[in-house]
Design an enzyme around this catalytic site. Sequence first.
Site, short mmCIF file in Angstrom:
data_model
loop_
_atom_site.label_atom_id
_atom_site.label_comp_id
_atom_site.label_asym_id
_atom_site.label_seq_id
_atom_site.Cartn_x
_atom_site.Cartn_y
_atom_site.Cartn_z
N TYR A 1 12.71 -18.11 44.12
CA TYR A 1 12.62 -19.01 42.99
C TYR A 1 11.05 -19.19 42.57
O TYR A 1 10.86 -19.39 41.19
CB TYR A 1 13.11 -20.53 43.65
CG TYR A 1 12.96 -21.62 42.50
CD1 TYR A 1 14.09 -21.70 41.76
CD2 TYR A 1 11.98 -22.49 42.56
CE1 TYR A 1 14.26 -22.75 40.70
CE2 TYR A 1 11.90 -23.48 41.59
CZ TYR A 1 13.03 -23.62 40.76
OH TYR A 1 13.09 -24.73 39.63
N ALA B 206 8.95 -16.98 42.47
CA ALA B 206 8.60 -15.64 41.56
C ALA B 206 9.16 -15.65 40.54
O ALA B 206 8.44 -15.27 39.37
CB ALA B 206 9.14 -14.48 42.41
N LEU C 27 10.70 -32.21 41.85
CA LEU C 27 12.18 -32.63 42.48
C LEU C 27 12.74 -33.76 41.44
O LEU C 27 11.79 -34.76 41.42
CB LEU C 27 12.32 -32.94 43.80
CG LEU C 27 12.41 -31.60 44.73
CD1 LEU C 27 12.46 -32.15 46.10
CD2 LEU C 27 13.64 -30.85 44.26
N ASP D 137 15.64 -36.58 41.03
CA ASP D 137 16.73 -37.44 41.98
C ASP D 137 18.28 -36.82 41.71
O ASP D 137 19.26 -37.02 42.29
CB ASP D 137 16.48 -38.73 41.97
CG ASP D 137 16.56 -39.62 40.74
OD1 ASP D 137 16.93 -38.81 39.67
OD2 ASP D 137 16.44 -40.69 40.74
#
Length: 206
Positions: free
Chosen positions: A97, A99, A131, A133
């Site tokens: 991911y 990369a 991230l 939610d």
Amino acid sequence: MKVLLLTALGALFFAYYWDDNFDPGGLDYLVLNHVGGAPAGMRARSAQATRGLLQVNLLSYVQLTSRALPSLTDSKGSLVVVSSLLGRVPTSFSTPYSAAKFALDGFFGSLRRELDVQDVDVAITMCVLGLRDRAPAAQGVRGVTRAMASPGPRAALAVIRGGATRAPGVFYPWRFHLLCLLRGWLPRPRAWFIRQDLNISAAAAA
């Protein structure tokens, strides 16, 4: 104003079925916000997993951009690329991911320079997000990271604001900008901060 927003399913459908017939004429904004995720852990480091992530997270972005760029050039439009903190700061157990996201940053960074030297007035806004939610990626790293997910609507608002103002970069949460700067200035403290967010035993078992 014409805006094209493609998520993962729409981008892949475009790549396989629409590419030869799609006409993005009159396009003002292209928002690339599709992602292919993989569960965090050591088993995700296979060539097959990396190839799949590159198809969704890099090659489809390149394909969509190449189709839309002539129209964006005519309209002096904007290209909004939603990426990830892992495309600026590598972390553990996210090898394929990360990369793909680093390649994304390199491609659009180079494209921005090319457009600049050719005096092409197309803005490229790179959005570095963590991230969210309500994002599927949050499920893939559940139990592996201790990092708190940010509210999805606020991240979306930051992306919209950055695209509307033709900002070169968007960082949400804002502290990610500092973390990206620490990568070059203070690599050891940056590595320490990243390690604090990881559940090593859970990642090794994944």
